[in-house]
Design a protein around this motif. Structure first.
Motif, short mmCIF file in Angstrom:
data_model
loop_
_atom_site.label_atom_id
_atom_site.label_comp_id
_atom_site.label_asym_id
_atom_site.label_seq_id
_atom_site.Cartn_x
_atom_site.Cartn_y
_atom_site.Cartn_z
N MET A 14 -25.03 -7.71 -18.71
CA MET A 14 -25.68 -8.71 -19.56
C MET A 14 -25.80 -8.19 -20.99
O MET A 14 -26.06 -7.01 -21.21
CB MET A 14 -27.06 -9.06 -19.00
CG MET A 14 -27.82 -10.06 -19.86
SD MET A 14 -29.30 -10.69 -19.09
CE MET A 14 -28.58 -11.73 -17.82
N GLY A 73 -23.18 -13.22 -19.35
CA GLY A 73 -24.63 -13.30 -19.21
C GLY A 73 -25.26 -12.77 -20.49
O GLY A 73 -24.78 -11.81 -21.08
N LEU A 100 -36.62 -11.50 -18.06
CA LEU A 100 -35.85 -10.62 -17.17
C LEU A 100 -36.53 -10.41 -15.83
O LEU A 100 -35.86 -10.15 -14.82
CB LEU A 100 -35.59 -9.29 -17.86
CG LEU A 100 -34.62 -9.34 -19.05
CD1 LEU A 100 -34.61 -8.01 -19.79
CD2 LEU A 100 -33.21 -9.71 -18.59
N PRO A 104 -37.98 -14.73 -11.27
CA PRO A 104 -37.07 -14.92 -10.13
C PRO A 104 -35.86 -15.77 -10.52
O PRO A 104 -35.94 -16.59 -11.44
CB PRO A 104 -37.94 -15.65 -9.09
CG PRO A 104 -39.10 -16.19 -9.85
CD PRO A 104 -39.30 -15.32 -11.04
N GLU A 105 -34.76 -15.55 -9.84
CA GLU A 105 -33.50 -16.25 -10.16
C GLU A 105 -33.49 -17.64 -9.53
O GLU A 105 -32.81 -17.90 -8.56
CB GLU A 105 -32.31 -15.42 -9.69
CG GLU A 105 -32.15 -14.10 -10.42
CD GLU A 105 -30.84 -13.39 -10.10
OE1 GLU A 105 -29.87 -14.08 -9.73
OE2 GLU A 105 -30.80 -12.16 -10.19
N THR A 106 -34.25 -18.53 -10.14
CA THR A 106 -34.34 -19.89 -9.60
C THR A 106 -33.37 -20.86 -10.27
O THR A 106 -33.12 -21.93 -9.76
CB THR A 106 -35.77 -20.43 -9.76
OG1 THR A 106 -36.15 -20.32 -11.14
CG2 THR A 106 -36.75 -19.63 -8.91
N SER A 107 -32.84 -20.49 -11.44
CA SER A 107 -31.85 -21.33 -12.13
C SER A 107 -30.99 -20.43 -13.00
O SER A 107 -31.38 -19.31 -13.34
CB SER A 107 -32.53 -22.42 -12.97
OG SER A 107 -33.31 -21.85 -14.00
N ASP A 108 -29.82 -20.93 -13.36
CA ASP A 108 -28.87 -20.13 -14.14
C ASP A 108 -29.25 -20.06 -15.61
O ASP A 108 -28.72 -19.23 -16.35
CB ASP A 108 -27.46 -20.70 -14.01
CG ASP A 108 -26.89 -20.49 -12.61
OD1 ASP A 108 -27.31 -19.54 -11.94
OD2 ASP A 108 -26.03 -21.29 -12.20
N LEU A 149 -32.83 -20.01 -18.04
CA LEU A 149 -34.28 -19.90 -18.01
C LEU A 149 -34.80 -19.85 -19.44
O LEU A 149 -34.36 -19.02 -20.24
CB LEU A 149 -34.69 -18.63 -17.26
CG LEU A 149 -36.18 -18.38 -17.07
CD1 LEU A 149 -36.80 -19.45 -16.16
CD2 LEU A 149 -36.41 -16.99 -16.48
N LEU A 153 -32.65 -16.89 -21.14
CA LEU A 153 -31.82 -16.07 -20.28
C LEU A 153 -30.68 -16.94 -19.76
O LEU A 153 -30.93 -17.95 -19.10
CB LEU A 153 -32.65 -15.51 -19.12
CG LEU A 153 -31.92 -14.52 -18.20
CD1 LEU A 153 -31.57 -13.24 -18.96
CD2 LEU A 153 -32.79 -14.19 -16.99
N ARG A 186 -27.49 -16.87 -17.41
CA ARG A 186 -26.77 -16.12 -16.38
C ARG A 186 -25.28 -16.47 -16.43
O ARG A 186 -24.90 -17.57 -16.85
CB ARG A 186 -27.36 -16.42 -15.00
CG ARG A 186 -28.84 -16.08 -14.91
CD ARG A 186 -29.36 -16.14 -13.48
NE ARG A 186 -30.82 -16.02 -13.46
CZ ARG A 186 -31.50 -14.88 -13.58
NH1 ARG A 186 -30.83 -13.74 -13.72
NH2 ARG A 186 -32.81 -14.88 -13.55
N HIS A 213 -34.97 -24.00 -15.61
CA HIS A 213 -36.39 -23.72 -15.42
C HIS A 213 -37.00 -23.09 -16.66
O HIS A 213 -36.29 -22.61 -17.55
CB HIS A 213 -36.59 -22.80 -14.21
CG HIS A 213 -36.52 -23.52 -12.91
ND1 HIS A 213 -36.12 -22.92 -11.74
CD2 HIS A 213 -36.78 -24.82 -12.58
CE1 HIS A 213 -36.14 -23.80 -10.75
NE2 HIS A 213 -36.54 -24.97 -11.24
#
Length: 244
Positions: free
Chosen positions: A1, A103, A122, A125-129, A131, A176, A178, A216
């Protein structure tokens, strides 16, 4: 990243500081510039490869590149926005599409905030690509980039053109991204600036939402920060930057 800084804008409301400098190089704490704070934050969270999108007065960034690299232990790649003085920043972010494909933690080059913002993104949680860092504490007015969320906590709307009373909070200019989102984001940005070159990259996020994407928000808590658009903002930046 990667770390990524958008620093192509002219910052006309900050003249005479920006007669020869991009807004990101305006000092906010002695010789410390907004760019210094951005790079310092990104380096502190371990992002040592950093892309800076430049445009207006780009030569000033080139001249400081080696000094920044040595001071913060980073490697800088400068990406040129050839329409920085004509178009808005949806195009500016699109110019860096080949880089955010890896990323990226993106920060606006006119925002003074503490490293807690990067850490919040950072650690989420990885809830969406994608943030978004959002301030849901600050009292909002008309100028802010406001967001609303749906009942599940996903982004519903992001725009300055919203009644502040309707908003969940303010997007503070840190995202962020991803790798999985990169191709879709680039396509949404392209559709956005082709529709209207004066649109923001946040309008690209809205385009993604309207295409069915999930984005998110990460609340940043009670944080002293400021987007530096004018001389009043700069005065505020100079009162808070000394505390970082």
């Amino acid at each position: 990243m990667l770390g990524m800084v958008l620093a192509a804008g002219a910052g006309r409301r900050l003249r005479p500081y920006t007669d020869t400098l991009p807004k990101a190089l305006v000092p906010v704490d002695g010789e410390t510039t907004i760019m210094d704070i951005s790079l310092r934050n990104l380096a502190e969270v371990g992002l040592r490869d950093i892309v800076i999108v430049v445009g207006y007065a780009a030569q000033a960034v080139h001249e400081r590149k080696a000094g920044f690299e040595e001071k913060y232990g980073v490697k800088l790649t400068l990406v040129h926005n050839d329409k920085a003085e004509e178009w808005n920043n949806a195009y500016s972010l699109w110019c860096a599409r080949d880089h955010f494909a890896q990323g990226a933690l993106l920060v606006n080059g006119d925002t003074v905030h503490p490293v807690s913002v990067e850490k919040t993104l950072l650690a989420a949680p990885e809830t969406s690509d994608i943030l978004l860092a959002v301030d849901n504490v600050k009292k909002l007015a008309d100028e802010e980039m406001k967001v609303t969320l749906d009942e599940g906590g996903s982004l519903r709307r992001i725009t300055k053109l919203m009644d502040p009373a309707e908003a969940y909070g303010e997007y503070i200019g840190a995202t962020l991204i991803r790798p999985a989102a990169a191709e879709r984001l680039a396509d949404a940005l392209k559709a956005t600036f082709e529709r209207d070159p004066q649109l923001y990259y946040e309008d690209g996020y809205q385009e993604m939402v309207e295409r069915g994407e999930t984005i998110h928000a990460a609340p940043i808590g009670e944080v002293d920060w400021v987007e530096v658009d004018n001389h009043d903002d700069l005065a505020k930046a100079r009162t808070i930057a000394v505390r970082y």
